[in-house]
Structures are given as structure tokens and as C-alpha cells.
Design an enzyme around this catalytic site. Structure first.
Site, PDB file in Angstrom:
ATOM      1  N   GLU A 398      16.734 -19.509  65.749  1.00 36.27           N
ATOM      2  CA  GLU A 398      17.510 -19.685  66.990  1.00 36.27           C
ATOM      3  C   GLU A 398      16.986 -18.817  68.128  1.00 36.27           C
ATOM      4  OE1 GLU A 398      18.865 -19.825  64.038  1.00 36.27           O
ATOM      5  OE2 GLU A 398      20.295 -21.483  63.999  1.00 36.27           O
ATOM      6  N   ALA A 422      28.222 -23.819  67.143  1.00 39.39           N
ATOM      7  CA  ALA A 422      28.280 -22.743  68.143  1.00 39.39           C
ATOM      8  C   ALA A 422      28.237 -21.371  67.471  1.00 39.39           C
ATOM      9  CB  ALA A 422      29.539 -22.870  68.991  1.00 39.39           C
ATOM     10  N   ASP A 423      28.762 -21.296  66.251  1.00 41.86           N
ATOM     11  CA  ASP A 423      28.796 -20.022  65.516  1.00 41.86           C
ATOM     12  C   ASP A 423      27.399 -19.405  65.373  1.00 41.86           C
ATOM     13  OD1 ASP A 423      31.706 -20.372  63.803  1.00 41.86           O
ATOM     14  OD2 ASP A 423      30.710 -22.158  64.543  1.00 41.86           O
ATOM     15  N   HIS A 465      32.076 -21.919  60.926  1.00 42.75           N
ATOM     16  CA  HIS A 465      31.799 -23.243  61.509  1.00 42.75           C
ATOM     17  C   HIS A 465      32.965 -23.671  62.393  1.00 42.75           C
ATOM     18  CE1 HIS A 465      28.988 -23.241  58.125  1.00 42.75           C
ATOM     19  NE2 HIS A 465      28.314 -24.179  58.752  1.00 42.75           N
TER      20      HIS A 465
END
Ligand SMILES: Cc1ncc(C[n+]2csc(CCOP(=O)(O)OP(=O)(O)O)c2C)c(N)n1
Length: 659
Positions: A398, A422-423, A465
Site C-alpha cells: 500500500e 479502508a482499514d 474490515h
């Protein structure tokens, strides 16, 4: 030290010499000024100049370099005017960062130098992005990023190299192994024999060279450049060198054994090269004296400009204005457009598709987004339409992918990164918060990046999540935070996000993806970012909310037809539409702020403070907040329901109405 000048012209030899003298002489002057207290912090690169100078001169001038704090030689070799550099170091307005950045933390697009952030490692993935732009445009160019030996221990090092290797990116990763990371010797930093050995693990070529031999550096980088371009691969180069001064001038060198200074002093990159050129009769003492005189004059002249320039005068308006790259969004009139009933996810997918058609320099990146179509199938079929070059599966990196997005932006590309959930943004956090958000304010570049964030709970997915993490970004100047609540708005706001040259965190509630649908225009249209929407007017009570909260508020209003509820959907959280907030307060005098995010430190707190500061006279009751519990998001449905703000909505509204 043995120099091999075969194949290097006399002009090149002299050019290299002139360029290695410059940073040394600037530094010598800087050390005097430092002792006089006329400049503040300084990171010395004395003893390491052969690397920065040799590497930079081996590249084309329009190839990006990502330097670090010991790379003055990069800046001088790109021929940045001395006076502008001195203005920069003295924090003057006419420097490269309007007085906002210190030491070497600045860049300039005109010189193809990307300014570092203090965190070191993030520089590496930006080089990936620039290289990806070259690859996509089929340009025979490379990018070059620096790392220290200490920096190679950072996760960013691993992610950037891995991504570059997997994607076949023409990047030169240049490690300056100077023996220490601040006071930490390499034995306490890594266990491999040579840092170049790390390349094997990434399936790339790695070599170790003598970093104090400028001709070896120059030749190696020229060859590496040709290799990267021809093979479309990255390369790792470890240049052995030594830091002749402290980490920074105030920190001293007590921890370094004296013998090392003696040993490496003999290998000084400037002195050795100078002796070689003298012996070869390429230059003589007169030449050296004349050159030194010329450079000294240039330094003194530049310094005078720097010292004579007035101290920067703060203008709050300008400070605020420079947080974002300028952009004026617009809301299109959609009244005459043909529509189709679409689910939230379909509207987003259509929007993304149209953005890809409109912007041929838009690149999509994310885990499993290509053939698989993404975790939520939002990009299903995109590979067929746009090809794998523009719809890119990413490794689980990421941080590197956010950095790559920034690199693409430096080269005029737009990009979208899909966080699978998004986590997972936590592992890309640094690049977003410190690079994307701050780059325009710091030195005027921009991050034309949209990070899509499938967010939210209510789907029994547990603590990792389901989180609502918009408040982390809401707190960060330089980002825009968008959070649509309906399919029509999702499409219009997503298209607007791609028009905007600023970094945008685009939140999409997963539980809305397939649960709601409405008529959505088929055409391309945008909704202005930063504008809230009045969902319904009312007289008794105002609910200010966004995302899933809008649906909870609407559901409540439908179930209570006797209560007149005003609902404001913020749609954009940063920047906030304060005008709309004020109108919403004025409408009823009783305000409830509702969000799915947890209570403490949530957006509700900020809004509540703003309302009490600015709309106190309009209030008939204290501003109340209804938010989720201050706990992680639990998995089991009864626990999750109890966690969610919705569970307390009726009671909070009753309390406010009865106040
Ligand atoms: C993420 C992060 N951790 C710690 C620091 C503090 N720090 C700044 S430079 C430095 C040492 C870096 O060593 P190295 O990468 O070998 O580069 P060198 O300074 O030797 O050129 C440290 C620990 C930092 N800037 N960023």
C-alpha cells in the site's frame, strides 16, 4: 584509488570536477556560517559528494532524482542558482518553498528534483511512479532515488523495490552506505553482507561500487541507465562511502572510531579525483585556483542575496491558499440528462469508467482490481476496456502504491488507488499524510491522486474490515475528504475528484454498495466538491450527517412524520461547507450531528465546536452528537448493532426535541 577514464571525454572529466568542487565549497562556507550562528540546521555530505554528483550527471536533465539530506551535489549538479538555494536555506520567501521547508526538504519540478520528507524511505516509491509514467509513455528515461544504509531497513525500501521489480520499472535505487544511520553502525542495522545482496530477493540486479570514486559512480550509473531502459527493469546500486562529519552538525561524531576518519580521509572523493586529473594533466593548479575563485564569488554573491532579502512576512491568507493546488469545481445541471436506475456500486463503476475514457492519463491501481475485478467487483471488465497497463493489479504494498501515485502525478498522470478495504490505509498512511497532503504547500508540486476507501460497518466484518477512519484524514491539511451517500452523488463526486488536482480520500460505504439504488444520469457530470446537500428541510430539529448517517436520518424522519426534521448531508468533509452548516443550524435551532465513526475525536466534535463558536445565538439547545461507541468494531451482529450510532439515534433525537 584507481580511476578509469576510458571512454570519458576531457570535457566530461572537467565537467565532473567542476561539479564536485561546488558542493564541497558551499559546505565549507556553510560550516563557517553555522559556527557564526547565521544558519541553523545542516546535514553534511562531505566525503560523499562523488555519489550525488556522479549519479546526477550521468542522467538526462529531465530525469527525476529523489535526493535525501546528504545530497547537495544533486541540487548543484542540476544547476540550481546558488542565490535561490541560499534564499531557501535562510527561510526566505524567494526560495523554493516560500520559507516553509528546511535544509534539503524541498524540490522543484523545473529541475526534476523531488523534495524529500524527513521519513527518508518514501522517496523510493515516488521514483517508481515516475518510472511507471516513462514506461507508459514509452519514453527512454529512468528515475533515480537515494537511500542511506539506515533507510534500507524501512518497510518503504522493501515495498518500493518489490513493486519496481514486479512491474518492470526503470528505476535506479542508489544506496549510500556510509557506515552509520545517525549513531547506529551497520552491524546493528542489517545482517546481510552487502546491501546490494538484497537485490537478489527482489529478482533484480544489484552491484556494489566505490562511492568515493566519481568516475566509477558516473560510469556505473550511465551503464545502469542504459540497462534499465533496455531491459525495462530496476537496478540496485550500493555505493560504499563514509560520513566525514556528524549526522548533523550539532550531533558530533564521538561514537565513530578515529581510525575510520583517517582511513576514509585518504579516500576523499574530491582530493583523489583532483590528483588524478592533475597527474593526467587534464587540469593544472592555475585551473583549480581560477575555478575556486569563480565558485567562491558565486557563493558570496548568492549569500549576499540571501542575507539581504527581507525575512518572510506571514500572510495567513496565502498560507491557507497554498494548502491546495488551485481548482474551481462545478456542479453540472443534470435535469435534462437521461437516467438509468443504478445501485451505488454501479454508479461508481460507471463514473470510474467515464473518467478513464475522459482522462487518457488516468491509471488505476489496487489489489486484485484487474482480471478479478476488485474485491467488490467495481472494476469488473475494466481490463477489457482499458488494458492492463492502465488497470493495474498491485502487490500488497500500500505504501509504495500511494508513493507511485505521487510519482505519476509529478509526470502529469492522474491515478486512482483502490484500498481493498479502508482499514488497510494504515499501511499507506505515511505517504498520504506526509507526502500527498503536504507537497503543494511545501514546494508547489501536486498529488493528483484519488484513494478510494470502501468503508464502514454493519456487515459483520469485524474490527479490520469495518472501520470508519475518515477523521484521521479530516485532521490533515492538504487532503480533501469526500463521502457520498447516494448513487447519483457518488458518480458526480467521483468524476469531480478526478478533475481536481489535489489528493482526495473518497469514502464509499460498503453496506450501501448493493443496498440502495436510484436514477443516475448516464452522461458525464460533476458535483462540486466542498458543497453539502439539503436532503430535506424541516423546522423542529436539524440532523447534520454524511454517508450511512444520511440513510439513518431519512429512515427516522419517515418513521416520525409528525416531527419536522431538517437533514443536511455534508457530502464533503474536508473542506467543510460551513455556509450550509450555518443555514442548517438557523433552520431549527436544535442540532444533532450524526456519524457512524466513533465519538471521541470524530468530525462531530469539530462541527459542534464550530457551531457553538459561530452560531451560538441561533441555538435553542446544546449541540448533541450521536456516534458509534468508543470501541473497535465488534464482529458478532448483536455487538455490532450495539456499537453503531444508529442504536442510540432515537433516544438522542428525543432528548434534543424535549430540551
Ligand atoms: C522514519 C524515520 N525514522 C527516524 C528518523 C530519524 N533519522 C533521520 S536520519 C536518520 C539516519 C539515517 O541513516 P541513513 O539512512 O544511513 O542515512 P545517512 O544519514 O547516514 O545519510 C534517522 C534515524 C527519520 N527521519 N525518519
Amino acid at each position: 584509488m584507481k580511476f578509469n577514464s576510458k571512454g570519458i571525454s576531457k570535457e566530461e572529466l572537467i565537467h565532473l570536477y567542476k561539479n564536485i568542487v561546488k558542493p564541497r565549497m558551499i559546505e565549507e562556507k556553510m560550516l563557517i556560517l553555522l559556527r557564526q550562528g547565521r544558519i541553523s540546521k545542516w546535514f553534511s555530505g562531505i566525503g560523499q559528494e562523488g555519489i550525488a554528483v556522479g549519479a546526477t550527471l550521468a542522467l538526462d536533465k529531465d530525469e527525476y532524482v529523489m535526493p535525501l539530506h546528504r545530497n547537495l551535489g544533486v541540487f548543484t549538479s542540476r544547476e540550481m542558482p546558488f542565490e535561490k538555494m541560499f534564499l531557501q536555506w535562510q527561510g526566505k520567501k524567494e526560495g523554493f518553498s516560500k520559507g516553509r521547508e528546511r535544509s534539503f526538504h524541498f524540490g522543484a519540478k523545473d529541475y526534476h528534483i523531488c523534495g524529500m520528507i524527513s521519513h527518508l524511505g518514501p522517496q523510493l516509491a515516488i521514483a517508481d511512479g515516475v518510472a511507471l509514467a516513462h514506461k507508459l509513455a514509452k519514453e527512454d528515461k529512468v528515475s533515480l532515488a537515494f537511500s542511506g544504509d539506515g533507510g534500507t531497513s524501512e518497510g518503504d525500501f522493501h515495498e518500493a523495490l518489490n513493486t519496481a521489480a514486479v512491474w518492470g520499472l526503470p528505476v535506479i535505487f542508489m544506496i549510500e552506505n556510509n557506515g552509520y544511520g545517525l549513531s547506529t553502525p551497520i552491524e546493528e542495522q542489517f545482517m546481510c553482507k552487502q546491501l546490494a545482496d538484497k537485490a537478489i530477493g527482489y529478482g533484480m540486479k544489484g552491484i556494489t561500487i566505490d562511492g568515493n570514486n566519481i568516475l566509477e559512480v558516473y560510469r556505473t550509473i550511465k551503464e545502469a541507465r542504459a540497462y534499465c531502459i533496455k531491459e525495462q527493469k530496476p537496478i540496485l546500486i550500493e555505493a560504499m562511502t563514509f560520513r566525514m562529519r556528524g549526522h548533523e552538525e550539532a550531533s558530533g561524531v564521538k561514537y565513530v572510531p578515529k581510525e575510520l576518519f583517517e582511513e576514509w580521509g585518504k579516500k576523499d572523493p574530491l582530493k583523489n579525483y583532483e590528483t588524478f586529473l592533475l597527474n593526467e594533466k587534464v587540469i593544472d593548479e592555475d585551473f583549480i585556483a581560477a575555478l575556486r575563485k569563480e565558485i567562491l564569488e558565486e557563493i558570496e554573491a548568492g549569500l549576499q542575496v540571501g542575507f539581504n532579502a527581507p525575512d518572510v512576512v506571514a500572510s495567513t491568507a496565502e498560507e491557507i491558499a497554498d494548502v491546495y493546488a488551485p481548482h474551481q469545481g462545478k456542479t453540472d445541471d443534470i435535469s435534462g440528462m437521461e437516467t438509468t436506475e443504478m445501485r451505488f456500486i454501479q454508479a461508481l463503476s460507471e463514473g470510474l469508467h467515464q473518467a478513464m475514457e475522459k482522462h487518457d492519463k488516468l491509471v488505476l491501481m489496487g489489489q486484485d482490481i484487474a482480471e478479478y475485478g476488485g474485491a467488490f467487483k467495481l472494476t469488473d471488465g475494466f481490463v477489457e476496456s482499458f488494458g492492463k497497463e492502465r488497470v493495474r493489479n498491485t502487490p500488497l504494498c500500500e505504501s509504495a502504491i500511494v508513493g507511485t501515485a505521487l510519482g505519476l502525478s509529478l509526470k502529469g498522470y492522474k491515478s486512482m488507488m483502490e484500498m481493498q478495504f479502508a482499514d488497510f490505509v494504515t499501511v499507506g498512511f505515511n505517504q498520504i499524510i506526509n507526502n500527498l497532503a503536504k507537497i503543494h504547500y511545501r514546494w508547489g508540486a501536486n498529488a493528483d491522486v484519488v484513494v478510494r476507501m470502501p468503508t464502514g460497518a454493519g456487515v459483520g466484518a469485524g474490527p479490520f474490515h469495518s472501520q470508519s477512519n475518515e477523521a484521521w484524514f479530516f485532521h490533515t491539511p492538504g487532503l480533501k475528504v469526500v463521502y457520498p451517500s447516494s448513487p447519483m452523488e457518488a458518480k458526480g463526486l467521483l468524476l469531480a475528484a478526478f478533475e481536481d488536482p489535489n489528493p482526495i480520500l473518497f469514502f464509499e460505504h460498503k453496506a450501501l454498495y448493493r443496498s440502495i439504488s436510484e436514477e443516475v444520469p448516464n452522461e458525464y457530470y460533476t458535483i462540486e466538491i466542498g458543497k453539502a446537500n439539503i436532503v430535506q428541510e424541516g423546522d423542529d430539529l436539524t440532523i447534520i450527517t454524511y454517508g450511512m448517517g444520511v440513510h439513518w436520518a431519512k429512515e427516522y424522519a419517515e418513521k416520525h412524520p409528525n416531527e419536522s426534521i431538517y437533514i443536511l448531508d455534508l457530502r464533503t468533509l474536508l473542506p467543510l461547507d460551513y455556509e450550509a452548516v450555518k443555514e442548517a443550524v438557523e433552520a431549527t435551532g436544535k442540532v444533532l450531528i450524526l456519524h457512524e465513526d466513533t465519538l471521541t475525536g470524530g468530525i462531530g466534535g469539530e462541527l459542534s465546536a464550530w457551531i457553538s463558536e459561530n452560531c451560538f445565538e441561533l441555538l435553542d439547545a446544546p449541540v448533541l452528537r450521536c456516534a458509534s461507541l468508543d470501541t473497535p468494531v465488534p464482529f458478532a451482529i448483536p455487538l455490532e448493532q450495539n456499537f453503531l450510532a444508529k442504536n442510540r439515534l432515537d433516544a438522542t433525537i428525543e432528548k434534543l426535541l424535549n430540551y
